[in-house]
Design a protein around this motif. Structure first.
Motif, PDB file in Angstrom:
ATOM      1  N   ALA A  25       0.882  -1.045   0.210  1.00  0.00           N
ATOM      2  CA  ALA A  25      -0.019  -0.214  -0.010  1.00  0.00           C
ATOM      3  C   ALA A  25       0.836   1.359   0.023  1.00  0.00           C
ATOM      4  N   ALA A  64       2.485   7.234   1.374  1.00  0.00           N
ATOM      5  CA  ALA A  64       1.816   7.728   0.144  1.00  0.00           C
ATOM      6  C   ALA A  64       0.471   8.122   0.945  1.00  0.00           C
ATOM      7  N   GLY A  65       0.508   8.401   2.333  1.00  0.00           N
ATOM      8  CA  GLY A  65      -0.506   8.931   2.861  1.00  0.00           C
ATOM      9  C   GLY A  65      -1.405   8.184   3.994  1.00  0.00           C
ATOM     10  N   ASP A  67      -3.848   5.726   5.506  1.00  0.00           N
ATOM     11  CA  ASP A  67      -4.490   4.820   4.694  1.00  0.00           C
ATOM     12  C   ASP A  67      -6.167   4.924   4.295  1.00  0.00           C
ATOM     13  N   ILE A  68      -6.344   5.315   3.014  1.00  0.00           N
ATOM     14  CA  ILE A  68      -7.548   5.773   2.344  1.00  0.00           C
ATOM     15  C   ILE A  68      -8.645   4.524   2.752  1.00  0.00           C
ATOM     16  N   PHE A 106       7.297   8.876  -2.839  1.00  0.00           N
ATOM     17  CA  PHE A 106       6.225   9.774  -2.488  1.00  0.00           C
ATOM     18  C   PHE A 106       6.162   9.826  -1.062  1.00  0.00           C
ATOM     19  N   LEU A 108       3.408  11.886   0.749  1.00  0.00           N
ATOM     20  CA  LEU A 108       2.005  12.590   0.302  1.00  0.00           C
ATOM     21  C   LEU A 108       1.010  12.631   1.416  1.00  0.00           C
ATOM     22  N   GLU A 133      -4.734  15.774  -0.314  1.00  0.00           N
ATOM     23  CA  GLU A 133      -5.874  15.343   0.449  1.00  0.00           C
ATOM     24  C   GLU A 133      -7.282  16.004  -0.353  1.00  0.00           C
ATOM     25  N   ILE A 138     -10.957  15.814   1.603  1.00  0.00           N
ATOM     26  CA  ILE A 138     -10.690  16.201   2.614  1.00  0.00           C
ATOM     27  C   ILE A 138      -9.670  17.397   2.713  1.00  0.00           C
ATOM     28  N   MET A 166       2.535  18.195  -6.867  1.00  0.00           N
ATOM     29  CA  MET A 166       3.448  17.727  -5.924  1.00  0.00           C
ATOM     30  C   MET A 166       4.849  18.503  -6.202  1.00  0.00           C
TER      31      MET A 166
HETATM   32  C1  HXC Z   1      -4.283   3.365   0.939  1.00  0.00           C
HETATM   33  C2  HXC Z   1      -2.985   3.427  -0.865  1.00  0.00           C
HETATM   34  C3  HXC Z   1      -2.446   4.496  -0.725  1.00  0.00           C
HETATM   35  C4  HXC Z   1      -3.305   5.375   0.509  1.00  0.00           C
HETATM   36  C5  HXC Z   1      -1.511   4.036  -2.307  1.00  0.00           C
HETATM   37  N1  HXC Z   1      -2.105   2.842  -2.094  1.00  0.00           N
HETATM   38  N2  HXC Z   1      -1.763   5.088  -1.725  1.00  0.00           N
HETATM   39  N3  HXC Z   1      -3.862   2.593  -0.187  1.00  0.00           N
HETATM   40  N4  HXC Z   1      -4.089   4.546   1.219  1.00  0.00           N
HETATM   41  N5  HXC Z   1      -3.089   6.634   0.903  1.00  0.00           N
HETATM   42  C6  HXC Z   1      -2.293   1.699  -2.686  1.00  0.00           C
HETATM   43  C7  HXC Z   1      -3.102   1.461  -3.942  1.00  0.00           C
HETATM   44  O1  HXC Z   1      -4.380   1.589  -3.848  1.00  0.00           O
HETATM   45  C8  HXC Z   1      -2.373   0.276  -4.548  1.00  0.00           C
HETATM   46  O2  HXC Z   1      -3.131  -0.777  -3.962  1.00  0.00           O
HETATM   47  C9  HXC Z   1      -0.951   0.470  -4.267  1.00  0.00           C
HETATM   48  O3  HXC Z   1      -1.002   1.343  -3.055  1.00  0.00           O
HETATM   49  C10 HXC Z   1      -0.082   0.943  -5.342  1.00  0.00           C
HETATM   50  O4  HXC Z   1      -0.658   2.388  -5.463  1.00  0.00           O
HETATM   51  P1  HXC Z   1      -1.008   2.629  -7.172  1.00  0.00           P
HETATM   52  O5  HXC Z   1      -1.774   3.945  -7.100  1.00  0.00           O
HETATM   53  O6  HXC Z   1      -1.499   1.616  -8.008  1.00  0.00           O
HETATM   54  O7  HXC Z   1       0.621   3.239  -7.403  1.00  0.00           O
HETATM   55  P2  HXC Z   1       0.971   4.294  -8.489  1.00  0.00           P
HETATM   56  O8  HXC Z   1       0.099   4.217  -9.827  1.00  0.00           O
HETATM   57  O9  HXC Z   1       2.376   4.329  -8.586  1.00  0.00           O
HETATM   58  O10 HXC Z   1       0.372   5.834  -7.944  1.00  0.00           O
HETATM   59  C11 HXC Z   1       1.204   6.266  -6.671  1.00  0.00           C
HETATM   60  C12 HXC Z   1       0.492   7.274  -5.946  1.00  0.00           C
HETATM   61  C13 HXC Z   1      -1.175   7.074  -5.779  1.00  0.00           C
HETATM   62  C14 HXC Z   1       0.398   8.521  -7.007  1.00  0.00           C
HETATM   63  C15 HXC Z   1       1.080   7.580  -4.670  1.00  0.00           C
HETATM   64  O11 HXC Z   1      -0.867   5.811  -5.162  1.00  0.00           O
HETATM   65  C16 HXC Z   1      -1.928   7.793  -4.847  1.00  0.00           C
HETATM   66  O12 HXC Z   1      -2.391   8.801  -5.499  1.00  0.00           O
HETATM   67  N6  HXC Z   1      -2.092   7.450  -3.648  1.00  0.00           N
HETATM   68  C17 HXC Z   1      -3.061   8.382  -2.947  1.00  0.00           C
HETATM   69  C18 HXC Z   1      -2.306   9.482  -2.248  1.00  0.00           C
HETATM   70  C19 HXC Z   1      -3.240  10.158  -1.502  1.00  0.00           C
HETATM   71  O13 HXC Z   1      -4.337  10.749  -1.778  1.00  0.00           O
HETATM   72  N7  HXC Z   1      -2.734  10.726  -0.040  1.00  0.00           N
HETATM   73  C20 HXC Z   1      -3.482  11.259   0.807  1.00  0.00           C
HETATM   74  C21 HXC Z   1      -4.517  10.350   1.619  1.00  0.00           C
HETATM   75  S1  HXC Z   1      -5.351  11.176   2.909  1.00  0.00           S
HETATM   76  P3  HXC Z   1      -3.593  -1.941  -5.150  1.00  0.00           P
HETATM   77  O14 HXC Z   1      -4.410  -2.977  -4.010  1.00  0.00           O
HETATM   78  O15 HXC Z   1      -4.542  -1.303  -6.225  1.00  0.00           O
HETATM   79  O16 HXC Z   1      -2.374  -2.525  -5.677  1.00  0.00           O
HETATM   80  C22 HXC Z   1      -4.208  11.571   3.850  1.00  0.00           C
HETATM   81  C23 HXC Z   1      -4.928  12.427   5.168  1.00  0.00           C
HETATM   82  C24 HXC Z   1      -4.064  12.467   6.094  1.00  0.00           C
HETATM   83  O17 HXC Z   1      -3.279  11.145   3.871  1.00  0.00           O
HETATM   84  C25 HXC Z   1      -4.639  13.112   7.422  1.00  0.00           C
HETATM   85  C26 HXC Z   1      -4.027  12.733   8.767  1.00  0.00           C
HETATM   86  C27 HXC Z   1      -4.176  11.420   9.163  1.00  0.00           C
END
Ligand code: HXC
Length: 259
Positions: A25, A64-65, A67-68, A106, A108, A133, A138, A166
């Motif tokens: 993840a 990557a943040g 866990d969504i 990343f 993020l 976010e 959010i 980014m």
């Molecule tokens: C859960 C995540 C995740 C996340 C990635 N994954 N980020 N799972 N929570 N934040 C998982 C994907 O679902 C995927 O699972 C695997 O990791 C690989 O990710 P891909 O997307 O396939 O990789 P890629 O195409 O290389 O893209 C990378 C990425 C993208 C650009 C980083 O994954 C992405 O945009 N992730 C989300 C980033 C985000 O929005 N972060 C903020 C979250 S909110 P599978 O099972 O499909 O292989 C936050 C709030 C904080 O952080 C507040 C305080 C707690």
């Protein structure tokens, strides 16, 4: 304690290293990981042999943040009612020894926020920082809207929080978000060298320097300067001040005792 979401090791007996380890993840931060990270950092903080810590991730992702998948079905009651994240994300703020974030890939959302909670960031040349976010409805929730503007200024922080763009390692260094940028394959070597340098510094002065720099974010200038002055004065009560100055004047290497 056995860890599943992180790996923990020491280097040279004096640097504690925590590697975030949920590769499936991209090191998305969930409760288990944050509990384990907090426990590991507290254990290193309590270990007199350890003088500095490093938190790192994988080449592809520091984190990557949050866990969504864990948050997707949350209600207001689940988040506000349980004071979501305060319980285990604040532990890092209680750590007194320096914590370096060694970031590749990343960083993020909560990953960028976690890096900013560390004392400083060393970035690999492939690092990418962001607060995306807004794209999922959010806003940053672990200090991003507060620490990012303090690090890079209002304009860039607004740009990142509102557009989700980014920032690459070069821009991050130019903007003051990271202290150094190094080649990806040198990230751990360089971060370890920095951590060892800090671990060999007189410990009480290290704790005081960290505490005093952090005060810059919590107080106005006069209060901050007075806080620093008192800690500065207290350094003259330490063995290592006598030893450090005597060694300098005697043109010899100091033998610090961390007391
Ligand atoms: C859960 C995540 C995740 C996340 C990635 N994954 N980020 N799972 N929570 N934040 C998982 C994907 O679902 C995927 O699972 C695997 O990791 C690989 O990710 P891909 O997307 O396939 O990789 P890629 O195409 O290389 O893209 C990378 C990425 C993208 C650009 C980083 O994954 C992405 O945009 N992730 C989300 C980033 C985000 O929005 N972060 C903020 C979250 S909110 P599978 O099972 O499909 O292989 C936050 C709030 C904080 O952080 C507040 C305080 C707690």
């Amino acid at each position: 304690m056995t860890y599943e979401a992180i790996e923990v090791r020491t280097e040279a007996g004096k640097v504690g290293i925590v590697t975030l380890n949920r590769p499936q993840a991209l090191n998305a931060l969930n409760d288990q990981l944050m509990d384990e990270l907090g426990a590991a950092l507290k254990a290193f903080d309590a270990d007199p042999a350890i003088g500095c810590m490093i938190v790192t991730g994988s080449a592809k992702a520091f984190a990557a943040g949050a866990d969504i998948s864990a948050m997707a079905k949350f209600t207001f009651k689940d988040s506000y009612g349980s004071d979501f994240i305060t319980r285990n994300w604040e532990t890092i703020r209680t750590i007194r020894k320096p914590v370096i974030a060694a970031v590749s890939g990343f960083a993020l959302g909560g990953g960028c926020e976690l890096a900013m909670m560390c004392d400083f960031i060393i970035a690999a040349d492939n690092a990418k920082f962001g607060q995306p976010e807004i794209k999922i409805g959010i806003i940053p929730g672990a200090g991003g809207t507060q620490r990012l503007p303090r690090a890079v200024g209002k304009s860039k922080a607004m740009d990142m929080a509102l557009t989700a763009r980014m920032m690459d390692a070069t821009e991050a260094e130019r903007s003051g978000l990271v202290s150094r940028v190094v080649a990806l394959d040198k990230l751990m070597e360089e971060s370890l060298a920095v951590a060892l340098t800090i671990a060999d510094m007189p410990r009480l002065a290290v704790l005081a320097a960290k505490e005093s720099v952090n005060r810059a974010f919590e107080s106005g200038l006069s209060d901050g300067v007075m806080f620093e002055r008192r800690l500065f004065h207290s350094m003259f009560a330490t063995h290592d001040q006598k030893e450090g100055m005597d060694a300098f004047l005697g043109k010899r290497k100091p033998a610090f005792k961390n007391e």
